[in-house]
Structures are given as structure tokens and as C-alpha cells.
Design an enzyme around this catalytic site. Structure first.
Site, PDB file in Angstrom:
ATOM      1  N   GLN A  42       0.798  -1.220   0.000  1.00  0.00           N
ATOM      2  CA  GLN A  42       0.000   0.000   0.000  1.00  0.00           C
ATOM      3  C   GLN A  42       0.841   1.285   0.000  1.00  0.00           C
ATOM      4  OE1 GLN A  42      -0.578  -2.673   1.853  1.00  0.00           O
ATOM      5  NE2 GLN A  42      -2.655  -3.323   1.326  1.00  0.00           N
ATOM      6  N   HIS A 126      -5.419 -20.943  -1.233  1.00  0.00           N
ATOM      7  CA  HIS A 126      -6.703 -20.301  -0.961  1.00  0.00           C
ATOM      8  C   HIS A 126      -7.784 -20.791  -1.909  1.00  0.00           C
ATOM      9  CE1 HIS A 126      -4.289 -16.524   0.529  1.00  0.00           C
ATOM     10  NE2 HIS A 126      -3.987 -17.622   1.191  1.00  0.00           N
ATOM     11  N   TYR A 157     -13.422 -11.340   2.415  1.00  0.00           N
ATOM     12  CA  TYR A 157     -13.378 -11.210   3.862  1.00  0.00           C
ATOM     13  C   TYR A 157     -14.659 -10.538   4.361  1.00  0.00           C
ATOM     14  CZ  TYR A 157      -8.442 -12.012   2.904  1.00  0.00           C
ATOM     15  OH  TYR A 157      -7.255 -12.539   2.449  1.00  0.00           O
ATOM     16  N   ASP A 205      -9.803 -17.442   7.427  1.00  0.00           N
ATOM     17  CA  ASP A 205      -9.294 -16.121   7.817  1.00  0.00           C
ATOM     18  C   ASP A 205     -10.463 -15.188   8.124  1.00  0.00           C
ATOM     19  OD1 ASP A 205      -7.895 -13.803   8.220  1.00  0.00           O
ATOM     20  OD2 ASP A 205      -6.884 -13.800   6.269  1.00  0.00           O
ATOM     21  N   HIS A 207     -10.002 -12.219   9.304  1.00  0.00           N
ATOM     22  CA  HIS A 207      -9.456 -10.917   8.884  1.00  0.00           C
ATOM     23  C   HIS A 207     -10.002  -9.774   9.724  1.00  0.00           C
ATOM     24  CE1 HIS A 207      -7.008  -8.775   5.884  1.00  0.00           C
ATOM     25  NE2 HIS A 207      -6.681  -9.972   5.427  1.00  0.00           N
ATOM     26  N   GLU A 231      -7.645 -17.716  11.565  1.00  0.00           N
ATOM     27  CA  GLU A 231      -6.664 -16.628  11.483  1.00  0.00           C
ATOM     28  C   GLU A 231      -7.289 -15.278  11.799  1.00  0.00           C
ATOM     29  OE1 GLU A 231      -3.887 -14.552   8.019  1.00  0.00           O
ATOM     30  OE2 GLU A 231      -4.803 -16.503   7.656  1.00  0.00           O
ATOM     31  N   HIS A 307       3.220 -15.243   7.311  1.00  0.00           N
ATOM     32  CA  HIS A 307       2.330 -14.652   6.308  1.00  0.00           C
ATOM     33  C   HIS A 307       3.037 -14.670   4.951  1.00  0.00           C
ATOM     34  CE1 HIS A 307       0.048 -10.933   4.737  1.00  0.00           C
ATOM     35  NE2 HIS A 307      -0.803 -11.929   4.782  1.00  0.00           N
ATOM     36  N   ASP A 311       0.802 -10.663  -2.600  1.00  0.00           N
ATOM     37  CA  ASP A 311       1.365  -9.323  -2.795  1.00  0.00           C
ATOM     38  C   ASP A 311       2.699  -9.180  -2.067  1.00  0.00           C
ATOM     39  OD1 ASP A 311       0.097  -9.459  -0.347  1.00  0.00           O
ATOM     40  OD2 ASP A 311      -0.674  -7.417  -0.400  1.00  0.00           O
TER      41      ASP A 311
END
Length: 399
Positions: A42, A126, A157, A205, A207, A231, A307, A311
Site C-alpha cells: 500500500q 486459498h 473477507y 481467515d 481478517h 486466522e 504470512h 502481494d
């Protein structure tokens, strides 16, 4: 050892597919080059400035052999420390220094750490879909590839609920409903167990999409389906609630991808409030602190599941593999296949074989970079709408 002096440090950002990827390159006076991953998806340009304008002048002329001293110096040089920009910048340099060390020793990284603790590390990938039918198609695809651990998500999510009861003029954002998410996810687990039995381990997850008391209720209801781990059931700001959650359920808990500072994981590990620590290696400052963290966790029976999202660069993914092959308490490695352009830019990228990732045997990290090709894909900023998560009334919630 003869000194190996740092002569140059570059930070290159490339976007070959969907993600901006940040690579640090260190050149030395004997011609040995090291590469490291410094990807902060980001805020990539902030990392580049940190590397080239602040860390590069600090390190030119220093001996690349002294990784520990250089890491400690970089971490405290600005006095203020432990943030995602500076940690990723330091991590890119730290990984590149370890890459150089491995090449000088003519050893792959895991051998430099002390050798392997296992033959291979189990991988998980995933599977997601807006419907159970679509999700099961993804599960079947991964099962056919040999995976025995699959992260399953019904929708993005927070779940998939297209007819939310929102306000008359909703503020732009990624909307979801917590109650409907919990209900649909429990139904997903039940359906998967009915269809597949114990054919594979289910991961999920959250999230951070729940309030603390919701997280307690949700975990208690999930326990019957025996997930491999759940998670990020809470955001880091609410991790004190893990003590209460741990008292009420035995569902395995994993967290840590947002951690920057040892103060964020120390108490959780010492008090055994989690089962898996999922720190992002570049987010905590690189290989040097990751090795120490891995051994710290082992003393308290906490396992590692670094993790490893899509990305980050294949360099970073390979670093995770080296750590996992060496560290005795490394349990599993997240893996999402790279798109074609990314694979082409990073020769030597790791890939699973029948659900396992095997040791890389090239000296150093073992992943390269096609610099000319990388320059053809310049950085592109986007606002990352998914982080603008909102409840039906428009309240911003942690992503």
C-alpha cells in the site's frame, strides 16, 4: 573473512501483474549481488525513499558480512522504530545481506542457518467463491494438485451478502454484515465437512471482521468442525481478549501478520494465547529478527505459519521456505501461485509439489530478478478499496 564492502544499494518497484512489488539490490566490491523483498503493497514509494535516501548513505562502505551489527544499527538509527515503512526497508536490505552471505559461503540459506529440520514444508493455498458450488470447484482444483490444507472463504473477507440493509446514501466502502458472515461461514464449514469429511484440513481467515464478544461466540461454534486454524479472529488492538477466548474454546488460533513490534507478540507467546504466529517477515524487519522470533516461539510451544500472500515478491516467498525448512516449529507455508509476468521476472520462484514445498538448493536465497523486464512494469498506485471495510450503518471497521 575478507571484508565485502557495500558499494551501492538500489530499490526497484515493479508491477508485473496486480501488485506493486519492492526489491532491494545490494552491490559489493567483489561483484557479489544480493536481493531482498521490501514489499509494502500500500505504500511502496515510501519504502523506496527510506531505502535510497536514508539507509543507503548509512551503509555505503560498510562490510556486508556483519549482518547483525548492520541490522541493529538500521533499526535504531532513526531512534523512532518499528513501523511498516522502516521495517520493510530494513528487511529488504537484511534479506539482500543474507543472500550475499549465502553466495559467499556457496550455500543455500537454510544450510547457512544450520540445515534442515524437515524434508519439506506442507503448503496451503486459498479457495474462495461467492457460492458453495463455486467454492467447492476451487477446493477440488487444489485437491487435485495435492494440497491437504486449504484456506476456505465464502465470499471475500466478511462474507458475501449482496442485499445488505444499508443507509439511504451509503458512504463508499466494502460493506459486510457480521452476523450474516458468521452464519454463512458456519454453514460453509458444515457443508465442507459433510462433502469432504476429513479429506483435507480447513483453514479460515476472519481478517479481524468481528467485535470481541462475537469472536468468542464464533470460535466456540467453529470448534466442532476442527479447523486447522482460525486466522486473525481479532484485530491487534483487541488481542487482550484472546485470554478470555482461550478459556472458552480449544479452536486453534493464528495471528500476527500486522505485527511490527516485539511488544505485540511477546505476551501472546509467553502466555500461550495463540497456537500459530503469522508474522510477515519483511514487516518485522527481515530474516535476522525472524530467526530469533522462531526460536523464541519454540520455547513456548507456539508454531510458525509466516504470512506469505500474493502481494509479496517470490524472493520473500523463498525466504519463508528457507526459514520453514530450517526452523523446527515451522508448521505450514501459505502459497498462492504467481501470475505469468511475475514468474518471468523472478527466475527460481518456489512452487509446491503435491502439497509440499521443498528446499531451494541454489546459493543464497536462490531467486533472481530480470531487471530490464521489471523496468517495463512501473509502479501504479491504487486506493485499495477492500481496506475501507464498513458495517451496514456506514461505520468503518478494521480490514
Amino acid at each position: 573473512m575478507q571484508p565485502t564492502l557495500i558499494t551501492d544499494i538500489e530499490c526497484r518497484i515493479t508491477r508485473p501483474d496486480r501488485h506493486n512489488l519492492v526489491v532491494v539490490k545490494i552491490t559489493t566490491d567483489n561483484g557479489v549481488i544480493g536481493l531482498g523483498c521490501a514489499t509494502f503493497q500500500q505504500r511502496p514509494l515510501a519504502v523506496k525513499v527510506m531505502v535510497e535516501e536514508y539507509l543507503r548513505p548509512l551503509l555505503i562502505g560498510r562490510d556486508a558480512n556483519h549482518i547483525e551489527d548492520l541490522w541493529q544499527m538500521m533499526m535504531v538509527n532513526a531512534y523512532w522504530r518499528n513501523g511498516p515503512v522502516i521495517n520493510n526497508a530494513i528487511a529488504g536490505i537484511d534479506m539482500a545481506l543474507w543472500d550475499i552471505k549465502g553466495k559467499l559461503a556457496e550455500m543455500p540459506l537454510y544450510q547457512l542457518f544450520g540445515g534442515k529440520s524437515k524434508d519439506a514444508i506442507a503448503a496451503y493455498s486459498h479457495a474462495a467463491g461467492d457460492t458453495l458450488e463455486a467454492l467447492c470447484l476451487e477446493v477440488d482444483r487444489l485437491l487435485a494438485q495435492g494440497y491437504h490444507h486449504i484456506r476456505c472463504q465464502l465470499g471475500f473477507y466478511g462474507g458475501h451478502a449482496p442485499d445488505l440493509h444499508t443507509t439511504r446514501a451509503p458512504t463508499p466502502g466494502a460493506y459486510y454484515d457480521q452476523e450474516r458472515y458468521m452464519e454463512s461461514t458456519l454453514a460453509m464449514f458444515q457443508a465442507l465437512r459433510e462433502k469432504y469429511g476429513n479429506q483435507f484440513h480447513i483453514l479460515h481467515d476472519v481478517h479481524e471482521r468481528l467485535f470481541p464478544q462475537q469472536a468468542v461466540q464464533f470460535a466456540k461454534q467453529l470448534e466442532r468442525y476442527q479447523p486447522y486454524f482460525i486466522e486473525d479472529i481479532l484485530p491487534p488492538e483487541q488481542n487482550e481478549w484472546l485470554a478470555q477466548l482461550r478459556q472458552q474454546t480449544a479452536v486453534p488460533l493464528a495471528t500476527g501478520e500486522l505485527f511490527n513490534n516485539p511488544a505485540e507478540w511477546k505476551e501472546l507467546v509467553i502466555n500461550r494465547r495463540i497456537d500459530f504466529l503469522r508474522c510477515h517477515v519483511s514487516q518485522i524487519g527481515g530474516i535476522t529478527p525472524a530467526l530469533k522470533l522462531g526460536h523464541f516461539c519454540q520455547s513456548f510451544g507456539v508454531r510458525l505459519a509466516w504470512h506469505c500472500p500474493p502481494d509479496m515478491t517470490p524472493i520473500g516467498a523463498a525466504v519463508n521456505t528457507h526459514l520453514n525448512i530450517h526452523l523446527h516449529n515451522a508448521a505450514i507455508q501459505e502459497f498462492v501461485a504467481c501470475p505469468e509476468n511475475t514468474q518471468r521476472l523472478f527466475p527460481g520462484a518456489v512452487a509446491p509439489e503435491n502439497g509440499y514445498l521443498y528446499p531451494l538448493e541454489q546459493p543464497g536465497i536462490g531467486v533472481g530478478l530480470d531487471e530490464a523486464a521489471a523496468d517495463a512494469f512501473p509502479v501504479v498506485y491504487r486506493p485499495h478499496e477492500w481496506t475501507q471495510s464498513r458495517l451496514p450503518d456506514g461505520t468503518m471497521h478494521t480490514p
